[in-house]
Design an enzyme around this catalytic site. Structure first.
Site, PDB file in Angstrom:
ATOM      1  N   SER A 139      -9.726  -0.505   7.625  1.00 42.91           N
ATOM      2  CA  SER A 139      -9.232  -0.348   6.253  1.00 42.91           C
ATOM      3  C   SER A 139      -8.550  -1.570   5.665  1.00 42.91           C
ATOM      4  O   SER A 139      -8.213  -1.579   4.484  1.00 42.91           O
ATOM      5  CB  SER A 139      -8.277   0.851   6.172  1.00 42.91           C
TER       6      SER A 139
ATOM      7  N   LYS B  60       0.847  -1.192   0.000  1.00 38.21           N
ATOM      8  CA  LYS B  60       0.000   0.000   0.000  1.00 38.21           C
ATOM      9  C   LYS B  60       0.883   1.242   0.000  1.00 38.21           C
ATOM     10  O   LYS B  60       1.892   1.299   0.710  1.00 38.21           O
ATOM     11  CB  LYS B  60      -0.903  -0.039   1.229  1.00 38.21           C
TER      12      LYS B  60
ATOM     13  N   SER C  68      -9.694   1.719   3.310  1.00 37.35           N
ATOM     14  CA  SER C  68      -8.855   2.418   2.350  1.00 37.35           C
ATOM     15  C   SER C  68      -7.882   1.507   1.590  1.00 37.35           C
ATOM     16  O   SER C  68      -7.296   1.912   0.580  1.00 37.35           O
ATOM     17  CB  SER C  68      -8.037   3.492   3.063  1.00 37.35           C
TER      18      SER C  68
END
Length: 503
Positions: free
Chosen positions: A183, A84, A159
């Protein structure tokens, strides 16, 4: 189909590592197969901000060279890991999905990533995310939205939507995400993969760009529970660079205990009485009840547990997290680093224009909410009360865990919703986190595993919460839930079919 007949990009992290260690396949061959897969599906799902590069491939070459020298390879030998883009990797971009960090290159590697590399894993591109990890749909990225591999008109969750979509679409067997209020777990549920938020402090936050420092946690997204346990065992452990990191020794039982038969005899599972059954989508309700029945059939007892503070979790979180975010993001001012506005008139104008141009709408909204909650005259009424409610919730969870071994809820009240459906309704978006925020606020582990499918054939998630430091218990229950599953994920959309399990 035997493992040997399975395409490299479809294999588990454990199978890849075993094959590379045994010399049955090279790390470079694995990397190339996964890169080809990523390049094939990326135009459709947009999981990556930066696709795997030749620089990443040199790590695979180094693994093969290490084996050629007769050296012992690590537990993740040759395993490609998508990262990420709010987790640092030296000399790679680090944008957090924001224009304010566009062009920024990380000067060091996060501890969690360094431990994966030391275990001979291979970095694999940079994954998309909601800007600064603020969002539940991966639509808040400054660069592009990510689409759900099972239905490209649906969101992948957020997210960590990019890492979840990368795993679900077959690009990698393992990805790193961050979880502040759900997330990792919510996109895992939407994309039909496994997502683990460990105990707060279990994995070092050094190198993770801060959103809300009291709940941020790095964790893995994988295709099965065993790979999640393996990744946890590699990344966990004390870190002198992170004062909040636990000093507990790494528990080998995270992986060893997963060889059990799935028998849950003697385990006590709790269902919060405050779970609003009527607020669940019909398909979510049915899948959750069916999974509870399977867990009971595996030997567990299931009891109702009272957690009076549970309905306050979302309002509590959306006071505390924005407050911490407003402080953490104050450093992005156009002076020290980050986007700098052109030709500012004075220093105040420089700050204003740089931040106005660099931050997106959701980040601005949360900064304003947090600054208001922390402001003189409002601190006690908002932030102080939220922290008091958080303490009460922690006490209630501690009491509950004296009666049960785990708490079971749906991961989200709905399945993956449509792209654009909640962009203009932040409250509806925030309510996606109704079941995931409690584990973040109390600091305990939360594991999401697939538990069924909705009427469209899209995956749904079950969340397992255990007491602090008891990742082992969550992983054991999660594995049993998957082992007893009587459903299969069948993509209902033609585009999803081309991205799913078939080559």
């Amino acid at each position: 189909m035997s493992t040997g007949d399975t395409p490299l990009w479809q294999r588990s992290a454990r199978d890849i590592a075993a094959a590379v260690r045994a010399g049955e396949v090279t790390a470079v061959a694995v990397f190339d197969a996964c890169r080809a897969r990523a390049e094939a599906v990326e135009p459709t799902i947009d999981a990556f901000l930066v696709l795997p590069s030749d620089a990443d491939r040199t790590h695979a070459e180094a693994v093969d060279a290490k084996r050629a020298r007769g050296e012992t390879l690590g537990p993740l030998a040759g395993v490609p890991i998508a990262i990420k883009d709010n987790i640092s990797l030296a000399d790679a971009q680090l944008t957090c999905g924001s224009r304010i960090l566009e062009g920024y290159v990380a000067p060091f590697t996060a501890t969690a990533v360094a431990r994966l590399l030391a275990a001979d894993a291979v970095p694999f591109g940079r994954c998309n995310l909601d800007e600064f990890a603020m969002g539940s749909s991966c639509e808040n990225s400054a660069f592009k939205p990510t689409r759900n591999p099972w239905r490209i008109d649906r969101v992948p969750g957020g997210s960590s939507g990019g890492p979840a979509a990368a795993v679900a679409s077959g690009c990698v067997p393992l990805a790193l995400g961050s979880d502040t209020g759900g997330s990792i777990r919510q996109p895992a549920a939407f994309c039909g993969v496994v997502g683990l938020k460990p105990t707060y402090g279990r994995i070092s936050r050094y190198g993770l760009v801060a959103f809300a420092s009291s709940t941020d946690q790095i964790g893995p997204l994988t295709r099965d529970v065993d790979d999640a346990a393996l990744a946890l065992a590699v990344m966990a452990g004390a870190d002198p660079n992170d004062a909040t990191c636990l000093t507990d020794p790494v528990d080998d039982g995270w992986t060893a205990d997963l060889d059990a038969s799935g028998d849950l005899a003697g385990l006590r599972l709790g269902v919060p009485t405050e779970t609003d059954i009527d607020a669940l989508d019909d398909d979510v309700r049915s899948a959750w009840r069916a999974t509870l029945a399977r867990l009971e059939a595996a030997g567990a007892t299931i009891d109702a547990v009272a957690l009076p503070a549970l309905p306050l979790a979302v309002p509590m979180y959306y006071v505390i997290a924005p407050s911490e975010a407003s402080a953490n993001l104050s450093r992005f001012d156009g002076v020290r680093y980050g986007h700098r506005a052109a030709s500012p008139d004075d220093l105040t104008a420089l700050y204003h224009r740089s931040r106005s141009e660099g931050f997106g709408a959701e980040v601005k909204r949360r900064i304003l909410l947090g600054a208001f909650a922390l402001s003189s005259g409002h601190y006690d009424a908002y932030y102080g009360r939220a922290q008091a409610a958080r303490a009460a919730m922690r006490a209630q969870f501690a009491t509950a865990f004296r009666a049960v071994d785990a708490l079971i809820t749906p991961t989200a009240p709905t399945g993956a919703f449509g792209l654009g459906a909640r962009v203009d309704d932040p409250v509806a978006m925030y309510l996606s986190d109704i079941y995931t925020t409690p584990a973040s606020l109390v600091g305990g582990p939360g594991l999401s595993v697939p538990c069924g499918v909705d009427a469209d054939g899209l995956p749904l998630g079950l969340q397992i919460m255990t007491r602090r430091r008891d990742e082992r218990g969550a992983l054991r229950i999660g594995r049993a839930a998957l082992a007893s599953a009587d459903w299969t994920v069948t993509p209902a959309h033609a585009a999803a079919s081309s991205l799913g399990r078939a080559s």
